[in-house]
Design an enzyme around this catalytic site. Structure first.
Site, mmCIF file in Angstrom:
data_model
loop_
_atom_site.group_PDB
_atom_site.id
_atom_site.type_symbol
_atom_site.label_atom_id
_atom_site.label_comp_id
_atom_site.label_asym_id
_atom_site.label_seq_id
_atom_site.Cartn_x
_atom_site.Cartn_y
_atom_site.Cartn_z
ATOM 1 N N GLY A 126 11.173 -3.387 3.766
ATOM 2 C CA GLY A 126 12.570 -3.469 3.333
ATOM 3 C C GLY A 126 12.863 -4.459 2.228
ATOM 4 N N SER B 89 0.824 -1.202 0.000
ATOM 5 C CA SER B 89 0.000 0.000 0.000
ATOM 6 C C SER B 89 0.864 1.261 0.000
ATOM 7 C CB SER B 89 -0.877 -0.012 1.257
ATOM 8 O OG SER B 89 -1.630 1.170 1.324
ATOM 9 N N CYS C 210 -0.604 3.733 10.435
ATOM 10 C CA CYS C 210 -0.007 4.908 9.775
ATOM 11 C C CYS C 210 0.456 5.879 10.853
ATOM 12 C CB CYS C 210 -1.021 5.591 8.856
ATOM 13 S SG CYS C 210 -0.368 7.140 8.206
ATOM 14 N N ILE D 230 5.500 -5.363 8.451
ATOM 15 C CA ILE D 230 5.242 -4.272 9.358
ATOM 16 C C ILE D 230 4.971 -2.978 8.578
ATOM 17 C CG2 ILE D 230 6.695 -5.118 11.257
ATOM 18 C CD1 ILE D 230 8.972 -3.325 10.224
ATOM 19 N N ASN D 231 4.336 -2.015 9.228
ATOM 20 C CA ASN D 231 4.254 -0.680 8.635
ATOM 21 C C ASN D 231 5.571 0.056 8.942
ATOM 22 O OD1 ASN D 231 3.327 1.756 7.473
ATOM 23 N ND2 ASN D 231 1.235 1.303 8.107
ATOM 24 N N ASN E 125 8.365 9.057 4.912
ATOM 25 C CA ASN E 125 7.206 9.682 4.271
ATOM 26 C C ASN E 125 6.246 10.150 5.339
ATOM 27 O OD1 ASN E 125 4.286 8.468 4.151
ATOM 28 N ND2 ASN E 125 5.673 6.710 4.348
HETATM 29 C C1 SIN Z 1 0.746 7.911 4.700
HETATM 30 O O1 SIN Z 1 -0.095 8.089 3.800
HETATM 31 O O2 SIN Z 1 1.069 8.821 5.485
HETATM 32 C C2 SIN Z 1 1.420 6.574 4.854
HETATM 33 C C3 SIN Z 1 0.459 5.481 5.061
HETATM 34 C C4 SIN Z 1 0.872 4.491 6.094
HETATM 35 O O3 SIN Z 1 1.952 4.574 6.676
HETATM 36 O O4 SIN Z 1 0.078 3.593 6.384
#
Ligand code: SIN
Length: 307
Positions: A246, A21, A130, A191-192, A69
């Site tokens: 990763g 995603s 997130c 993992i996220n 990000n």
């Molecule tokens: C984001 O859109 O900020 C990242 C999404 C995520 O880390 O699940």
């Protein structure tokens, strides 16, 4: 014959290589680069009930062996996804998994319900991890009681399988995995991103407008592998794990699989090599032939059995 297919939550995936995603949009643009139908599945960018503009810029910055990000879940909302994006992907011969985000329990439920009649969306990946939003995201994923209640109430109202993408920004990820299993989740995604910060020494302030962001890319591979290993050791007989974090090469992917992942997602690598998922798929197949492994499932969690 090499069998790369995997059956998870009663769904057959043609292979275990998915895309993560937020790194592949909704699979529309990638069709100009390669045949997206070759993938086991595409996990969509997070979809919310209402459109979201995301965070202020700058919201991406490169770091050693990775990137931070802080997009803030920018997306057009579930209605626009269904009317404008879905018609462009429904012909593809692969599965779609909707990454679902809400600011409240009811919003998560409503997004899932809106997607119930879209046959190409075969499952949901619950975004409770997130790190870039003030409401939702890790607010749900960092409290076991809140997480359990969310998973339980969504499960009661949907028919499709529910996967939960866990946050690595916790002391012991197994606590959260356990809660998800007890609340009826069908799969875990580990993992996220990890919460991080980069300071611009010329501007003398953090690079990202939100100051912190989620770290992804090769830098987090060993952390993802360790967490998958721990969760598989504790609950591998109860729930499938999808590995993400990763993975840039087929060797990285196999580390996830041998730690316990039944399928993997290629993420940040899509930004620097759009063909990375295909190379990972081809590499896994080549490795299986070289090692005389006929069925991919023989590799899942094998590192636990070779000790
Ligand atoms: C984001 O859109 O900020 C990242 C999404 C995520 O880390 O699940």
């Amino acid at each position: 014959m090499t069998n790369l297919s995997v059956k998870l939550f009663d769904i057959k995936f043609k292979n275990p290589v998915w895309v993560a995603s937020g790194t592949f949009g909704y699979g529309v643009e990638a069709q100009e680069i390669f045949d997206v139908s070759k993938l086991g599945a595409v996990v969509t960018k997070g979809i919310s009930l209402k459109p979201r503009l995301g965070n202020e810029t700058p919201r991406i910055v490169e770091t050693p062996c990775g990137m931070l990000n802080s997009i803030g879940l920018q997306n057009p909302g579930v209605e626009k996804f269904l009317t404008e994006i879905y018609p462009k992907i429904e012909h593809l011969d692969t599965h779609f998994i909707a990454n679902v985000f809400g600011e409240s329990e009811e919003e998560y439920v409503e997004v899932c319900i809106a997607l119930e009649d879209a046959p190409k969306v075969v499952a949901y990946e619950l975004n409770v991890s997130c790190p870039n939003v003030k409401k939702g995201g890790i607010v749900f994923g960092h409290d076991p009681v809140v997480l359990g209640s969310l998973v339980e109430s969504i499960k009661k109202r949907i028919k499709k399988p529910l996967l939960v993408k866990l946050s690595p920004n916790v002391t012991d990820v197994r606590e959260f995995a356990k809660v998800c299993i007890e609340s009826g989740a069908d799969g875990l995604v580990l993992i996220n991103t990890l919460l991080g910060m980069k300071i611009n020494i010329r501007k003398k302030k953090p690079d990202l407008a939100t100051k912190t962001g989620g770290l992804s890319g090769p830098a987090i591979l060993p952390i993802a592998v360790r967490m998958i290993y721990q969760v598989y050791e504790a609950f591998g007989d109860q729930i499938p794990i999808i590995g993400v974090g990763g993975i840039s090469t087929w060797e990285d992917a196999l580390e996830h699989v041998m730690a316990g992942a039944s399928a993997i997602q290629v993420g940040t690598a899509n930004f620097f090599d759009p063909l990375a998922p295909i190379k990972v798929l081809e590499g896994i197949e080549r490795y299986m032939k070289e090692e005389g492994i006929q069925d991919f499932s023989e590799l899942i969690g094998v590192a636990h059995r070779s000790e």
